[in-house]
Design an enzyme around this catalytic site. Structure first.
Site, PDB file in Angstrom:
ATOM      1  N   ARG A 170       0.849  -1.190   0.000  1.00 33.67           N
ATOM      2  CA  ARG A 170       0.000   0.000   0.000  1.00 33.67           C
ATOM      3  C   ARG A 170       0.896   1.255   0.000  1.00 33.67           C
ATOM      4  NH1 ARG A 170      -2.370  -3.634   3.625  1.00 33.67           N
ATOM      5  NH2 ARG A 170      -4.447  -4.340   2.990  1.00 33.67           N
TER       6      ARG A 170
ATOM      7  N   LYS B 267      -2.484  -1.687   7.656  1.00 28.71           N
ATOM      8  CA  LYS B 267      -3.915  -1.385   7.713  1.00 28.71           C
ATOM      9  C   LYS B 267      -4.632  -2.285   8.711  1.00 28.71           C
ATOM     10  CE  LYS B 267      -8.037  -1.218   4.784  1.00 28.71           C
ATOM     11  NZ  LYS B 267      -8.573  -1.388   3.404  1.00 28.71           N
TER      12      LYS B 267
ATOM     13  N   HIS C 180      -1.849   3.094  -5.645  1.00 30.28           N
ATOM     14  CA  HIS C 180      -2.572   1.945  -5.094  1.00 30.28           C
ATOM     15  C   HIS C 180      -2.889   0.934  -6.189  1.00 30.28           C
ATOM     16  CE1 HIS C 180      -5.361  -0.355  -2.631  1.00 30.28           C
ATOM     17  NE2 HIS C 180      -4.984   0.363  -1.604  1.00 30.28           N
TER      18      HIS C 180
ATOM     19  N   ARG D 215      -1.124  -2.565  -6.918  1.00 34.69           N
ATOM     20  CA  ARG D 215      -1.543  -3.821  -6.281  1.00 34.69           C
ATOM     21  C   ARG D 215      -2.445  -4.634  -7.223  1.00 34.69           C
ATOM     22  NH1 ARG D 215      -1.069  -4.171  -0.935  1.00 34.69           N
ATOM     23  NH2 ARG D 215      -3.189  -4.865  -0.426  1.00 34.69           N
TER      24      ARG D 215
ATOM     25  N   HIS E 194      -3.903  -9.252   2.646  1.00 39.00           N
ATOM     26  CA  HIS E 194      -5.324  -9.455   2.913  1.00 39.00           C
ATOM     27  C   HIS E 194      -5.402 -10.568   3.941  1.00 39.00           C
ATOM     28  CE1 HIS E 194      -6.447  -7.760  -1.306  1.00 39.00           C
ATOM     29  NE2 HIS E 194      -6.094  -6.824  -0.452  1.00 39.00           N
TER      30      HIS E 194
ATOM     31  N   TYR F 292      -0.377 -19.867  10.463  1.00 39.14           N
ATOM     32  CA  TYR F 292       0.077 -21.011   9.674  1.00 39.14           C
ATOM     33  C   TYR F 292       0.460 -20.554   8.274  1.00 39.14           C
ATOM     34  CZ  TYR F 292      -0.209 -25.397   7.045  1.00 39.14           C
ATOM     35  OH  TYR F 292       0.058 -26.461   6.233  1.00 39.14           O
TER      36      TYR F 292
END
Length: 375
Positions: free
Chosen positions: A226, A251, A314, A317, A340, A350
């Site tokens: 970002r 974020k 942005h 991404r 995300h 994990y």
């Protein structure tokens, strides 16, 4: 006799609801379904009231007692009329914590002050009806702010649920408005996603005269983080070919690892000659004590001839995600690199370990692919 957790857990289900008392008006209601709800008896204006304090075990015995004490203690919210503004401001105050993004709090406060308080701020929170709230939300929609209307609706729900949990309102009336608002228009960040367009972009970036800005854009394209994470990048966060971004800069407030391709490392070494003596990799042109402005990357794109509707920082991404998905990279690996974050914290931990090697491989492939279209 005071309640205990053991007594609550062992309480048998009966054909009809029944209660087990604690102290000072607090009791737990056992439903035939097996669910257990906290209730508080108190007096307002000479009349007995029963307040809902939430469901056990989501609200523990200790929490229920604390809620009881808060309600019974002195103060403007202890009894009598509680306005929506009173409740909302108390809820907002409790949202403020060291890990909370200041902008998030400012956004919440702005929505309250602009869209809610002028219309329902002075109303008794128990008197606000679903139709009354819908009227407020319709005013927002009438201005074309459909996404904002949904966010304000969610905000009211959060405040109301806090009111239910603390015994200041009976139910969350915002739940009655599900499906009543116009769906928000889905907008996507401007991005270049075709190989020919990407070739032109990376070539144009390579021609930028400012070394720091040029490599800021290149590292942004290589890492597709970002924009805020990029501009606040610090030299202390670089560990060889790995960038460790601390949680407070992310974020989702979780630390993030960014494998650095050979090309990204080369860019960083080139910019080190200009900013290596300071804290930030990409400092402000005015002082090395601050990172570059949040508008620097987009301003550079505009100088290169790209309009806002074509590409933004942005958008790097979406550009990387599109190409990686089209070339068969596992979606879970791509999503993890985009930060995300998986909501399930066990699975997230994990995945963090599971995908790092694969992410290293993917990030190098992406940089090599960029070189392939660039030259």
């Amino acid at each position: 006799m005071a309640l205990t957790d053991a007594a609550i857990r062992k309480a048998k289900v009966k054909e009809k609801p029944y209660m087990i008392k604690d102290e000072r008006g607090l009791y737990i209601e056992i439903r035939p379904s097996g669910r257990r709800f906290w209730r508080l008896r108190c007096w307002e204006d000479g009349k007995e009231k029963k307040k809902s304090l939430g469901e056990y075990p989501a609200v523990s015995l200790a929490q229920a007692r604390q809620l009881r004490d808060d309600i019974k203690s002195s103060g403007p919210l202890a009894g009598g009329t509680v306005t929506f503004k009173d409740l909302a401001e108390e809820w907002l105050e409790k949202r403020k914590k060291p890990t909370c993004v200041p902008k998030y709090i400012r956004d919440l406060s702005y929505r309250m002050d602009t869209f809610l308080f002028p219309y329902i701020g002075g109303n008794d929170v128990r008197s606000i009806s679903a139709p009354a709230l819908l009227t407020v939300l319709r005013k927002i929609e009438a201005e074309g702010l459909h996404e904002t209307a949904h966010r304000v609706h969610q905000l009211v729900g959060q405040v109301m649920r806090y009111g239910v949990a603390t015994g200041r309102c009976d139910r969350d009336i915002s739940a009655d408005l599900r499906g009543a608002l116009m769906p928000p228009q889905v907008t996507h960040r401007a991005a270049i996603i075709d190989p020919q367009g990407i070739r032109g972009l990376v070539r144009a970036v390579g021609d930028l005269s400012s070394v720091v800005v040029r490599h800021a854009l290149l590292v942004g394209i290589y890492t597709f983080v970002r924009p805020g994470e990029l501009r606040k990048m610090e030299w202390s966060e670089i560990d060889g070919d790995l960038w460790r971004i601390p949680a407070e800069k992310m974020k989702m407030r979780r630390s993030h690892l960014v494998p650095l391709s050979l090309q990204a490392v080369d860019s960083l070494e080139r910019v080190r000659l200009f900013s290596g003596g300071g804290k930030y990799v990409f400092p402000s042109i005015r002082t090395s004590e601050r990172p570059m402005s949040d508008g620097t990357v987009n301003a550079a794109l505009r100088r290169m001839g790209y309009e806002k509707k074509e590409v933004t920082g942005h958008g790097f991404r979406a550009m990387a995600s599109t190409i990686l998905n089209e070339n068969g990279w596992p979606p879970d690996v791509i999503e993890r690199q985009l930060a995300h974050v998986e909501k399930n914290t066990v699975r997230a931990a994990y995945n963090h370990a599971e995908y790092l090697d694969k992410r290293r491989e993917m990030m190098q492939w992406w940089a090599d692919w960029l070189d392939g279209v660039r030259f």
